[in-house]
Design a protein around this motif. Structure first.
Motif, mmCIF file in Angstrom:
data_model
loop_
_atom_site.group_PDB
_atom_site.id
_atom_site.type_symbol
_atom_site.label_atom_id
_atom_site.label_comp_id
_atom_site.label_asym_id
_atom_site.label_seq_id
_atom_site.Cartn_x
_atom_site.Cartn_y
_atom_site.Cartn_z
ATOM 1 N N UNK A 86 40.617 41.172 38.965
ATOM 2 C CA UNK A 86 39.935 39.903 39.163
ATOM 3 C C UNK A 86 40.940 38.761 39.027
ATOM 4 N N UNK A 87 40.671 37.621 39.634
ATOM 5 C CA UNK A 87 41.589 36.484 39.494
ATOM 6 C C UNK A 87 41.852 36.125 38.038
ATOM 7 N N UNK A 88 40.887 36.310 37.170
ATOM 8 C CA UNK A 88 41.086 35.978 35.759
ATOM 9 C C UNK A 88 42.004 36.955 35.036
ATOM 10 N N UNK A 89 42.431 38.030 35.700
ATOM 11 C CA UNK A 89 43.429 38.932 35.133
ATOM 12 C C UNK A 89 44.854 38.408 35.350
ATOM 13 N N UNK A 90 44.996 37.340 36.093
ATOM 14 C CA UNK A 90 46.310 36.755 36.340
ATOM 15 C C UNK A 90 46.949 36.314 35.030
ATOM 16 N N UNK A 91 48.144 36.838 34.759
ATOM 17 C CA UNK A 91 48.840 36.561 33.501
ATOM 18 C C UNK A 91 50.178 37.278 33.512
ATOM 19 N N UNK A 92 51.000 36.959 32.530
ATOM 20 C CA UNK A 92 52.186 37.768 32.247
ATOM 21 C C UNK A 92 51.763 38.824 31.232
ATOM 22 N N UNK A 93 52.060 40.074 31.523
ATOM 23 C CA UNK A 93 51.652 41.191 30.685
ATOM 24 C C UNK A 93 52.847 41.714 29.897
#
Length: 115
Positions: A86-93
C-alpha cells in the motif's frame, strides 16, 4: 562490530510485492531475536515485525496478513516478504535486533509504493 546491510527495496505499484533482505557481518545474530523497522518521511522509526530464535513471529497490526518475516541463520540473513503493498508502506526499512535495537543501524533500503 556487527554491520547490518539491507537490500531489496525499490518502487512497487499498489498491490505489488517486494522481498527485503538484511545480512549481518557476523553470525552473532543467530542467538538473537531480529526485527524489521521502518521510517516514513517526517515520522519516527517504527517497529514492523520480529522473529524469535525459534521462529515465532510478531507483526504490527497494519502489516498483518501481508508481510512475512523469516530468517536463515546459516546465511546470517533475515528477510521480509511484503505482499499487497500500500502507499502507506512507503518508508526506509531497517533491520536490527528486537524487541530493542542493539546493533548500529544500517543504511536501510527505500521502499516506495506508488502508481
Amino acid at each position: 562490530q556487527v554491520q547490518l546491510v539491507e537490500s531489496g527495496g525499490g518502487l512497487a505499484q499498489p498491490g505489488g510485492s517486494l522481498r527485503l533482505s538484511c545480512v549481518a557481518s557476523r553470525s552473532s545474530f543467530s542467538g538473537r531475536w531480529m526485527g524489521w523497522y521502518r521510517q516514513a518521511p517526517g515520522k519516527q522509526r517504527e517497529f514492523v515485525a520480529h522473529i524469535t530464535t525459534s521462529g515465532g513471529t510478531t507483526y504490527v497490526d497494519s502489516v498483518k496478513g501481508r508481510f512475512t518475516i523469516s530468517r536463515d541463520n546459516a546465511k546470517n540473513t533475515v528477510y521480509l516478504q511484503m505482499n499487497s503493498l500500500k502507499p502507506e508502506d512507503t518508508a526506509v526499512y531497517y533491520c536490527n535486533t528486537a524487541p530493542m535495537p542493539f546493533f548500529p543501524w544500517g543504511q536501510g533500503t527505500q521502499v516506495t509504493v506508488s502508481s
